[in-house]
Design a protein around this motif. Structure first.
Motif, short mmCIF file in Angstrom:
data_model
loop_
_atom_site.label_atom_id
_atom_site.label_comp_id
_atom_site.label_asym_id
_atom_site.label_seq_id
_atom_site.Cartn_x
_atom_site.Cartn_y
_atom_site.Cartn_z
N PRO A 21 12.50 19.25 -1.76
CA PRO A 21 11.29 19.86 -1.19
C PRO A 21 10.10 19.62 -2.12
O PRO A 21 10.26 19.49 -3.34
CB PRO A 21 11.64 21.34 -1.11
CG PRO A 21 12.74 21.54 -2.09
CD PRO A 21 13.50 20.25 -2.13
N ASP A 22 8.91 19.56 -1.55
CA ASP A 22 7.71 19.29 -2.34
C ASP A 22 7.35 20.43 -3.29
O ASP A 22 6.63 20.23 -4.26
CB ASP A 22 6.51 19.01 -1.42
CG ASP A 22 6.67 17.72 -0.64
OD1 ASP A 22 7.37 16.81 -1.13
OD2 ASP A 22 6.11 17.63 0.48
N SER A 23 7.82 21.64 -2.97
CA SER A 23 7.50 22.78 -3.81
C SER A 23 8.57 23.85 -3.64
O SER A 23 9.38 23.80 -2.70
CB SER A 23 6.12 23.36 -3.46
OG SER A 23 6.12 23.84 -2.13
N TYR A 30 3.07 28.30 -6.69
CA TYR A 30 4.28 27.55 -6.34
C TYR A 30 4.73 26.69 -7.52
O TYR A 30 3.92 26.30 -8.36
CB TYR A 30 4.02 26.63 -5.14
CG TYR A 30 3.84 27.36 -3.83
CD1 TYR A 30 4.88 27.47 -2.92
CD2 TYR A 30 2.62 27.95 -3.50
CE1 TYR A 30 4.73 28.12 -1.71
CE2 TYR A 30 2.45 28.61 -2.30
CZ TYR A 30 3.51 28.70 -1.40
OH TYR A 30 3.36 29.36 -0.22
N VAL A 88 5.57 23.21 -8.26
CA VAL A 88 5.22 21.98 -7.54
C VAL A 88 5.97 20.79 -8.12
O VAL A 88 6.05 20.63 -9.35
CB VAL A 88 3.69 21.74 -7.60
CG1 VAL A 88 3.32 20.45 -6.88
CG2 VAL A 88 2.95 22.92 -6.98
N LEU A 89 6.49 19.97 -7.23
CA LEU A 89 7.28 18.81 -7.65
C LEU A 89 6.38 17.72 -8.21
O LEU A 89 5.42 17.29 -7.59
CB LEU A 89 8.06 18.27 -6.45
CG LEU A 89 8.96 17.05 -6.72
CD1 LEU A 89 10.09 17.42 -7.69
CD2 LEU A 89 9.55 16.52 -5.41
N SER A 90 6.72 17.29 -9.42
CA SER A 90 6.09 16.12 -10.03
C SER A 90 7.12 15.00 -10.01
O SER A 90 8.22 15.16 -10.55
CB SER A 90 5.66 16.41 -11.47
OG SER A 90 5.17 15.25 -12.10
N GLN A 91 6.79 13.91 -9.36
CA GLN A 91 7.79 12.88 -9.15
C GLN A 91 7.22 11.50 -9.46
O GLN A 91 7.10 10.64 -8.60
CB GLN A 91 8.31 12.93 -7.70
CG GLN A 91 9.61 12.20 -7.48
CD GLN A 91 10.21 12.53 -6.12
OE1 GLN A 91 9.62 13.22 -5.31
NE2 GLN A 91 11.40 12.01 -5.86
N TYR A 124 9.95 20.33 -11.36
CA TYR A 124 9.04 21.29 -10.75
C TYR A 124 8.28 21.99 -11.88
O TYR A 124 8.88 22.52 -12.81
CB TYR A 124 9.81 22.32 -9.93
CG TYR A 124 10.41 21.76 -8.67
CD1 TYR A 124 9.65 21.67 -7.50
CD2 TYR A 124 11.73 21.31 -8.64
CE1 TYR A 124 10.20 21.13 -6.33
CE2 TYR A 124 12.28 20.78 -7.48
CZ TYR A 124 11.51 20.70 -6.33
OH TYR A 124 12.05 20.17 -5.18
N ASN A 179 17.46 23.42 4.05
CA ASN A 179 17.24 22.48 2.96
C ASN A 179 17.89 23.03 1.69
O ASN A 179 18.25 24.20 1.63
CB ASN A 179 15.75 22.24 2.74
CG ASN A 179 15.10 21.60 3.95
OD1 ASN A 179 15.77 21.02 4.78
ND2 ASN A 179 13.79 21.71 4.04
#
Length: 444
Positions: free
Chosen positions: A344-346, A371, A373-376, A387, A421
């Motif tokens: 998930p993005d966050s 949140y 937050v995803l760092s990718q 995250y 998810n």
């Protein structure tokens, strides 16, 4: 270990001034901005990780029918059964023209009946595999077991007829088609039609007394995917006029007009997994007992908890000091995610007491939810997949508390009540996916 950083290196410190001011300790522009002050970066504070399992999640009024089951290699088998009540959206339960002076409606004849399920673009699992569902009639009124609670939960149940009205197998195509058309048992369809035609059903109460609702049950032999359908799905009764020149069928439609009377019963079998021994919802399973990992799965109630048991020890660093910034980097476990199991993005973050009772979301100084937050960023070994969760304000408040009671953080996936998810996170001791906590502490 402590790393001394001169305050003259103001990067990051000015950004944290709002947090300090909010805590009522400093005001931006005060004389703490002097060369005698220091910012200490602390990266050894303990952050404990655990997995919890909420005993119930509200799944009514989520505006999504979730149906299917699948075997997850990490979380075990998950199953979603969907219950719903039907009605005519405009309150018309007539067949043809049923005015008192007109007997023409007697010439209408039954053709067929079908449940048309309309995709809402959500799916989880392998949609190249066949999923099989059964349609049943609900045998009791669609109302919660607790008369003081108007909601349904993922563990709610209603009795339904063991006889299936239809068994339907399909390969989900949520991004290619708009719906699936499930032909139902004609004996059931004709009996319903005759009651409408003979005016034995003329209003909502009479309709729901005869047809209380329907339930979609995934077949246990297929465990490949879970698919979402929207509440504009319809039960359609097709009929036509006897010996009429017109060949086209007439349609009487019934829809899910009341979202409070639709819910998804989501269950899971964790046998053989690392979290098969999850305790009751007021307790938790330490990551030390689950492979140094924390787990989140929406729909089933599995969530990750983070605690900071040694936070108060920071008060001994200096006579006067405060947290000016902090970030928690939580890393998804390698090989636990893929195109089939995307990250998930966050992550949504809640504040809870020691019994996992949630008091609200984690918010910033403007009361806006924070949140993780995803760092990718792309790299060869996925070292930059994590995250990032800003924690300066939360840690500062915890340090200022006079009582010994501590708050923890509970991490879930957004849309936790209406999606299936999941994510697996590493704790501070996992060899190659360690959670990292960095705190910037101002001494003055």
């Amino acid at each position: 270990m402590y790393k001394i950083i001169l305050l003259l290196l103001l990067v990051g410190v000015f950004a944290a001034c709002e947090t300090v001011a909010d805590a009522g300790v400093f005001v931006v522009g005060s004389d703490y901005l002097s060369v005698n002050n220091k910012v200490i970066q602390i990266d050894t504070l303990t952050a404990n990780m655990a997995t919890i399992n909420f005993d119930s999640l509200v799944t009514s009024e989520q505006n999504r029918i979730l149906i299917g089951n699948y075997d997850d290699p990490i979380f075990g088998r998950l199953k979603s059964v969907s219950y719903f009540q039907l009605s005519n959206s405009v309150g018309d339960y007539s067949v043809g023209n049923t005015s008192a002076s007109d007997t023409e409606y007697l010439n209408y004849v039954y053709d067929s009946i079908a449940l048309v399920l309309k995709y809402d673009d959500y799916y989880f699992g392998d949609t190249t595999k066949v999923q099989t569902i059964d349609v049943h009639r609900i045998l009791e009124k669609v109302k919660p077991a607790n008369s003081e609670d108007s909601r349904f939960y993922n563990n709610s149940s209603l009795a339904y007829d063991s006889k299936s009205l239809a068994t339907y197998s399909y390969k989900p195509r949520p991004t290619e088609k708009d719906s699936i058309h499930v032909r139902l048992d004609d004996a059931f369809g004709e009996a319903l039609f005759l009651r409408l035609k003979n005016r034995e059903i003329t209003n909502f109460d009479e309709f729901t007394e005869y047809l209380k609702g329907m339930v979609l049950v995934p077949n246990s032999t297929n465990s490949s995917n879970i698919v979402g359908f929207n509440l504009s799905s319809e039960l359609r009764v097709y009929y036509s006029k006897y010996q009429s020149d017109a060949e086209e069928s007439i349609v009487k439609s019934f829809t899910i007009a009341d979202a409070t009377k639709q819910y998804n019963a989501i269950s899971s079998d964790k046998t053989g997994t690392l979290i098969q021994d999850l305790p009751i919802s007021s307790s938790s399973l330490s990551s030390n007992l689950s492979g140094n990992k924390g787990f989140i799965q929406s729909g089933s109630g599995v969530a990750c908890r983070i605690d900071f048991p040694t936070l108060k020890e920071m008060n001994y660093i200096a006579e006067n000091g405060t947290v000016v910034d902090a970030v928690l980097k939580i890393k998804p476990v390698k090989n636990s995610y893929s195109d089939a199991y995307p990250l998930p993005d966050s992550l949504q973050v809640y504040v809870a007491d020691n019994l996992n009772r949630i008091s609200g979301t984690l918010n910033d100084s403007k009361d806006i939810p924070i949140y993780a937050v995803l760092s990718q960023k792309k790299d060869e070994f996925n070292e930059n997949v994590y995250y990032a969760l800003p924690l300066g304000g939360f840690l500062q408040k915890e340090l200022l508390k006079q009582s010994d009671s501590r708050k923890g953080l509970i991490l879930t996936i957004p849309n936790y009540n209406k999606e299936i998810n999941r994510v697996v996170l590493g704790d501070q001791n996992l060899y190659d996916n360690k959670m990292e906590l960095q705190i910037f502490y101002l001494t003055y």
